[in-house]
Every structure is written in C-alpha cells, then in structure tokens.
Design an enzyme around this catalytic site. Structure first.
Site, PDB file in Angstrom:
ATOM      1  N   SER A 129       0.831  -1.216   0.000  1.00 25.04           N
ATOM      2  CA  SER A 129       0.000   0.000   0.000  1.00 25.04           C
ATOM      3  C   SER A 129       0.863   1.262   0.000  1.00 25.04           C
ATOM      4  O   SER A 129       0.328   2.370   0.035  1.00 25.04           O
ATOM      5  CB  SER A 129      -0.920  -0.001   1.227  1.00 25.04           C
ATOM      6  OG  SER A 129      -0.184  -0.188   2.419  1.00 25.04           O
TER       7      SER A 129
ATOM      8  N   ASN B 174      -2.268  -2.684  13.176  1.00 25.10           N
ATOM      9  CA  ASN B 174      -3.725  -2.529  13.121  1.00 25.10           C
ATOM     10  C   ASN B 174      -4.208  -1.279  13.857  1.00 25.10           C
ATOM     11  O   ASN B 174      -5.025  -0.517  13.329  1.00 25.10           O
ATOM     12  CB  ASN B 174      -4.417  -3.773  13.674  1.00 25.10           C
ATOM     13  CG  ASN B 174      -4.124  -4.997  12.828  1.00 25.10           C
ATOM     14  OD1 ASN B 174      -3.562  -4.868  11.735  1.00 25.10           O
ATOM     15  ND2 ASN B 174      -4.478  -6.174  13.319  1.00 25.10           N
TER      16      ASN B 174
ATOM     17  N   THR C 232     -40.461  26.101  -9.620  1.00 24.94           N
ATOM     18  CA  THR C 232     -40.699  24.715  -9.219  1.00 24.94           C
ATOM     19  C   THR C 232     -40.887  23.979 -10.539  1.00 24.94           C
ATOM     20  O   THR C 232     -41.382  24.566 -11.511  1.00 24.94           O
ATOM     21  CB  THR C 232     -41.958  24.550  -8.344  1.00 24.94           C
ATOM     22  OG1 THR C 232     -43.091  24.985  -9.111  1.00 24.94           O
ATOM     23  CG2 THR C 232     -41.874  25.372  -7.060  1.00 24.94           C
ATOM     24  N   HIS C 233     -40.452  22.734 -10.600  1.00 25.14           N
ATOM     25  CA  HIS C 233     -40.501  21.958 -11.857  1.00 25.14           C
ATOM     26  C   HIS C 233     -39.741  22.672 -12.985  1.00 25.14           C
ATOM     27  O   HIS C 233     -40.029  22.456 -14.157  1.00 25.14           O
ATOM     28  CB  HIS C 233     -41.934  21.689 -12.324  1.00 25.14           C
ATOM     29  CG  HIS C 233     -42.854  21.219 -11.243  1.00 25.14           C
ATOM     30  ND1 HIS C 233     -43.052  19.890 -10.952  1.00 25.14           N
ATOM     31  CD2 HIS C 233     -43.605  21.911 -10.330  1.00 25.14           C
ATOM     32  CE1 HIS C 233     -43.906  19.772  -9.933  1.00 25.14           C
ATOM     33  NE2 HIS C 233     -44.242  20.982  -9.537  1.00 25.14           N
TER      34      HIS C 233
ATOM     35  N   SER D 263     -14.593  27.720 -27.206  1.00 29.66           N
ATOM     36  CA  SER D 263     -14.637  26.517 -28.024  1.00 29.66           C
ATOM     37  C   SER D 263     -13.514  26.587 -29.045  1.00 29.66           C
ATOM     38  O   SER D 263     -13.163  27.667 -29.521  1.00 29.66           O
ATOM     39  CB  SER D 263     -15.991  26.434 -28.724  1.00 29.66           C
ATOM     40  OG  SER D 263     -15.878  25.650 -29.892  1.00 29.66           O
TER      41      SER D 263
ATOM     42  N   LYS E   5     -18.598  30.946 -28.510  1.00 28.29           N
ATOM     43  CA  LYS E   5     -18.954  30.187 -27.306  1.00 28.29           C
ATOM     44  C   LYS E   5     -18.092  30.501 -26.098  1.00 28.29           C
ATOM     45  O   LYS E   5     -16.919  30.807 -26.198  1.00 28.29           O
ATOM     46  CB  LYS E   5     -18.885  28.679 -27.595  1.00 28.29           C
ATOM     47  CG  LYS E   5     -20.005  28.241 -28.501  1.00 28.29           C
ATOM     48  CD  LYS E   5     -20.200  26.753 -28.441  1.00 28.29           C
ATOM     49  CE  LYS E   5     -20.953  26.369 -27.191  1.00 28.29           C
ATOM     50  NZ  LYS E   5     -21.078  24.928 -27.080  1.00 28.29           N
TER      51      LYS E   5
ATOM     52  N   ASN F 162     -17.896  28.375 -22.644  1.00 26.22           N
ATOM     53  CA  ASN F 162     -18.439  27.191 -21.974  1.00 26.22           C
ATOM     54  C   ASN F 162     -18.152  27.219 -20.469  1.00 26.22           C
ATOM     55  O   ASN F 162     -17.038  27.521 -20.057  1.00 26.22           O
ATOM     56  CB  ASN F 162     -17.844  25.923 -22.585  1.00 26.22           C
ATOM     57  CG  ASN F 162     -18.214  25.779 -24.051  1.00 26.22           C
ATOM     58  OD1 ASN F 162     -19.312  26.170 -24.455  1.00 26.22           O
ATOM     59  ND2 ASN F 162     -17.298  25.260 -24.846  1.00 26.22           N
TER      60      ASN F 162
ATOM     61  N   GLU G  28     -19.471  22.703 -14.957  1.00 26.89           N
ATOM     62  CA  GLU G  28     -19.806  21.339 -15.377  1.00 26.89           C
ATOM     63  C   GLU G  28     -18.988  20.312 -14.597  1.00 26.89           C
ATOM     64  O   GLU G  28     -19.483  19.253 -14.220  1.00 26.89           O
ATOM     65  CB  GLU G  28     -19.563  21.180 -16.878  1.00 26.89           C
ATOM     66  CG  GLU G  28     -20.523  21.997 -17.718  1.00 26.89           C
ATOM     67  CD  GLU G  28     -20.130  21.984 -19.190  1.00 26.89           C
ATOM     68  OE1 GLU G  28     -19.299  22.833 -19.592  1.00 26.89           O
ATOM     69  OE2 GLU G  28     -20.627  21.118 -19.921  1.00 26.89           O
TER      70      GLU G  28
ATOM     71  N   TYR H 198      -9.817  -6.665  12.287  1.00 28.07           N
ATOM     72  CA  TYR H 198      -9.138  -6.144  11.103  1.00 28.07           C
ATOM     73  C   TYR H 198      -9.079  -7.207  10.018  1.00 28.07           C
ATOM     74  O   TYR H 198      -8.868  -8.383  10.283  1.00 28.07           O
ATOM     75  CB  TYR H 198      -7.704  -5.700  11.457  1.00 28.07           C
ATOM     76  CG  TYR H 198      -6.911  -5.216  10.247  1.00 28.07           C
ATOM     77  CD1 TYR H 198      -7.025  -3.909   9.800  1.00 28.07           C
ATOM     78  CD2 TYR H 198      -6.089  -6.096   9.538  1.00 28.07           C
ATOM     79  CE1 TYR H 198      -6.330  -3.473   8.685  1.00 28.07           C
ATOM     80  CE2 TYR H 198      -5.394  -5.670   8.417  1.00 28.07           C
ATOM     81  CZ  TYR H 198      -5.515  -4.360   7.991  1.00 28.07           C
ATOM     82  OH  TYR H 198      -4.834  -3.932   6.882  1.00 28.07           O
TER      83      TYR H 198
ATOM     84  N   GLN I  66      -7.454  -2.132   3.932  1.00 29.00           N
ATOM     85  CA  GLN I  66      -6.419  -1.333   3.271  1.00 29.00           C
ATOM     86  C   GLN I  66      -7.013  -0.581   2.077  1.00 29.00           C
ATOM     87  O   GLN I  66      -6.472   0.422   1.633  1.00 29.00           O
ATOM     88  CB  GLN I  66      -5.283  -2.257   2.820  1.00 29.00           C
ATOM     89  CG  GLN I  66      -4.142  -1.570   2.120  1.00 29.00           C
ATOM     90  CD  GLN I  66      -2.922  -2.477   2.031  1.00 29.00           C
ATOM     91  OE1 GLN I  66      -2.269  -2.733   3.027  1.00 29.00           O
ATOM     92  NE2 GLN I  66      -2.632  -2.985   0.840  1.00 29.00           N
TER      93      GLN I  66
ATOM     94  N   LYS J  95      -8.185   3.580   1.714  1.00 28.22           N
ATOM     95  CA  LYS J  95      -7.410   4.804   1.546  1.00 28.22           C
ATOM     96  C   LYS J  95      -7.663   5.541   0.240  1.00 28.22           C
ATOM     97  O   LYS J  95      -7.941   6.743   0.236  1.00 28.22           O
ATOM     98  CB  LYS J  95      -5.927   4.485   1.706  1.00 28.22           C
ATOM     99  CG  LYS J  95      -5.628   4.051   3.126  1.00 28.22           C
ATOM    100  CD  LYS J  95      -4.254   3.449   3.284  1.00 28.22           C
ATOM    101  CE  LYS J  95      -4.159   2.784   4.646  1.00 28.22           C
ATOM    102  NZ  LYS J  95      -5.116   1.635   4.808  1.00 28.22           N
TER     103      LYS J  95
END
Ligand code: ARG
Length: 447
Positions: free
Chosen positions: A7, A94, A139-140, A261, A267, A269, A274, A301, A306, A309
């Site tokens: 690890s 442990n 709403t909606h 773009s 454009k 963006n 996003e 354990y 492990q 992480k």
C-alpha cells in the site's frame, strides 16, 4: 504478492500522521517505564530525521516493505539499530493504521471546513449584492413566483451550513484514539492510553480494542458528508450552467471560469461548473466503494480495510477542488437583473397574488378566484404582455369586482415585497437573513 499487498504507493500520503503517532507512542512507552529514556531519545531523534528526509524528498520508499509503517520502521533501524525494534512494543499495525487514518481524516475535515467557510462568505457577499435583484423562483423548472436572487443564494448558504454541521459531527465522533488497542485484544504492557490520546489531540481512547481496529465508520461518515456536500455543489453548478446559457443569461461568468470553443468563436463554456456538477460521481462512488468493502467483514481487522485509503483520498481531493472552484465562481459571477426580470414577467408569476386579491377584496372563494385569475392570465398571454400591463377594463371583463387597487399586488416588485413571512423573499427579510447567517456561519462560526 507484492503488487497486490503493498500500500506504500498510496499510504505514504499520511507519513506525517504515522510519524506523529510513533513519536507519541514512544514518549508514552518511556513515561510508563516500558522503554528506557536512551532508547526513547534515539527513537525521537531518528523519527525527526526521517521526517526531514521525507519532507525534502530524499526518502527511498520501498514496495518490498509494504506500507508506510514498515518503511519508516526499517529506515529507523538503519539509523539507530536495535532500539528501532522496541518502538513497536505494545502496538500493532492494526491500531497504528487506524490511528493514522483517523488523524488524516481529521485534518481533511478541518481543511474542508475552512474551504466551506470561504464558500459561505462568497455566497453571503453575493446574496447581499443581490438582496433586491428580482428573478423567477422555480418549481418543476417552471416559473412559479418571483423571488430575489439574494434569497435564492441564501438557500445554498443553508445547505452549506448543514454540510459544515455534518463534518463537525463526524469529527466529534471520530475523535477517539485507537492507539494501544494493539492487534485487536489490547496489550499486557502497562501502557497509558490517555496519554497517547491526549498527545495526538484525541478526546479519549477508543473504548473497545476490537472495535477500534475494525472501525472505519469515521471514513464512511466523512464520505457520506462529502457526498451530500458534493450533491449541493452539483445542484448549484447545474443552476450556473442553466443561468449562463443563451436562453437564460441570468448570470455571466468571466473568462477566468469559462473556456472558449476550439471551433465556435462565439462560445463561452462553463467548464468549471460542469466539472463541479460531475464530481459527485467519484465522491459518491468512493462512499459506495468503501461501504461495499466494509460490509460483511467479520471482526476485527481484515486486509480488505487497506482499500479504505484511495477512495477517501480521492473523494477529499475532489471535494476540496470542487469547493475551491465553486467559491471562485460564486465570487466571479455577475447577475444580469434585466434578463432575470424579462424571464420573471414572461411567466405570469403574480397570478397567485391576483387570486389572493380576489379572495380578499372581492370576496370570491379561492377556487373561483383561481379560475378568474387563470382567464386573466390567458388574456395577457393573447396580448403578449405581463399581468401588470393589462388594462383594467380587460381584467374587469373577467370579474367586475376588480378595481385599480389590484395593481398594488400584481406587479412583480409588490409580490416580492409582500412575502414578509419569516424566511420569505421580501428584500427586508433577505437583509435580516443575511445578517443572521453572517452571525451563524462567519462571525460566530465554530461556537
Ligand atoms: N497497510 C495496512 C493497511 O493499510 C496496515 C495494516 C496491516 N496490518 C496487518 N495486520 N497486516 O491496512
């Protein structure tokens, strides 16, 4: 075996926590007479040197040595010889790894808390600038009633407040020290668990040694809190994507948070928004991953653990980045009150106010008032104007109890001003809320 077992490639990330834990443990071993003062001093010195080596990038991490604990101990042996082997008295990897992981998660919670504080500040400042900026409330995703942009942003202030509360809860429950539980059953050495707990900033030692080495609730709680927070960021990010679109234009984000773009010159963006919208995917994924790892694991354990992480590290990194980007965008965004107003007028959002007026002033039952208001909306639609621009005569065709006083309630501004109930959208109320959230989340925060 080495490739699946090791690890070190990821747990080297908490080398600081590992060395801090070892130093506290060694100090306690000396204080309780389990270790001689000479050995203790050699261990402290050696660990300090190793700290310096890792910090300056000179430390040679070895996969053959499996994990951070063995890497540090092996290097300590190179430096101070046999005394290094005594550091692991009354301890196991442990309880060591559980302690390291808790310390790391606690630090992560503190960093996220600071970051969320900055986001809070940015949201509240922006809300204050827009306490009177009228926009459609939805709403909606249909225009419902007019609200202020400041009020809308304060909704996110509440969400982020709950996120901070969840992190604080998680930190409080996490803060019990596993160290001294040893492999699982405790240890016959006369250790002082209160001493190590105190030295590492824990409130107390964990009460049950089996639970202490088997528990990853704190990581799951952190991931759950992170997922809910990422959910909120995703909703705000989505709104920003909608608001910056040509069809809405409610806000503008500067070039600092948008990209052009490569083919369409017009454009801009909202990439950062996003990406913030998307981060929930891996963060909730991390919660799912660790939940599935932990489910069905028999006490205590298991090496399965492990696998805690990488999801935790990735989720914390991703959330930190998302919060930072969101903080930047919230501070950067410019409201466009004209576009908001155009959108709000087009949606006849004061039809409810008109119906309420008919109930109050013309004595209509609400059902009938609702029908009359509906017909008046249609008349406005046909004429292509807002409710407040309809001639009184046109309204009176639908109900002759209507008089010019109706104009006091059907304007968008009047509708917003009228919503003075506690938590409502009236600008005076919004300003009160801004003062209150500054007190709750900025000035009085932490109390
Ligand atoms: N690298 C291990 C982990 O991250 C440390 C604990 C190993 N314990 C053991 N009994 N093999 O979980």
């Amino acid at each position: 075996m080495e490739r699946i077992n090791a690890s070190i490639d990821f747990d080297r990330r908490f080398w600081r926590e590992d060395i801090r834990g070892s130093k506290a443990h060694a100090e306690m071993l000396v204080a309780t007479g389990i270790l001689t003062a000479e050995d203790g001093a050699a261990i402290q010195l050696g660990l300090d040197e190793i700290w310096g080596e890792i910090e300056s990038g000179q430390f040679n991490f070895s996969r053959a040595l499996e994990d951070i604990h063995m890497n540090v101990e092996a290097r300590l042996r190179e430096k101070i010889g046999d005394a290094a082997g005594r550091l692991h008295t009354a301890r196991s990897r442990n309880d060591q790894v559980a302690t390291d992981m808790k310390l790391w998660c606690r630090g992560a919670i503190d960093a996220l808390e600071t970051a969320l504080g900055a986001l809070h500040r940015a949201l509240i400042d922006q809300a204050e600038r827009n306490a009177e900026t009228i926009m459609p409330g939805f709403t909606h995703l249909q225009v419902a009633q007019p609200v202020t942009f400041g009020h809308h942003l304060l909704a996110y202030v509440e969400m982020i407040g709950r996120d901070r509360g969840r992190l604080a809860d998680c930190r409080r429950r996490l803060n019990e020290c596993p160290l001294g539980s040893a492999a699982l059953a405790g240890t016959p050495y006369p250790i002082d668990r209160d001493m190590t707990a105190r030295a590492l900033g824990f409130d107390r030692p964990a009460a049950n040694s089996l639970d202490a080495v088997a528990d990853r609730d704190f990581a799951l709680e952190l991931l759950a809190a992170a997922s809910i927070c990422a959910n909120h960021l995703s909703r705000l990010a989505e709104e920003m994507v909608i608001w910056t679109s040509q069809q809405f234009r409610f806000i503008t984000l500067s070039d600092a948070y948008t990209t052009g773009s490569s083919i369409m010159p017009q454009k801009r963006n909202p990439d950062a928004a996003e990406l913030v919208r998307a981060k929930i995917g891996r963060i909730l994924g991390a919660f799912t991953a660790l939940s599935v790892v932990m489910k069905g694991l028999p006490m205590t354990y298991g090496k399965d653990m492990q696998e805690d992480k990488e999801p935790v590290f990735d989720a914390v990194d991703s959330l930190g980045l998302a919060i930072a980007a969101m903080t930047g965008m919230v501070a950067d965004m410019q409201a466009n009150p004209e576009a908001m107003r155009r959108a709000v007028e087009a949606g006849f959002p004061t039809a409810t106010d008109l119906a309420d007026w008919l109930v109050r002033e013309a004595g209509l039952p609400f059902r009938d008032a609702h029908h009359v208001a509906g017909r008046i909306v249609r008349a406005a639609e046909e004429r292509g104007c807002g409710l407040a621009d309809l001639p009184l005569g046109v309204m009176r065709e639908q109900h002759d109890g209507i008089d010019e006083r109706v104009f006091e309630v059907i304007s968008v501004d009047a509708s917003v001003r009228a919503r003075t109930s506690y938590g409502g959208t009236a600008p005076d109320r919004v300003r009160e809320q801004i003062a209150a959230v500054r007190d709750r989340f900025i000035d009085g925060a932490g109390s």
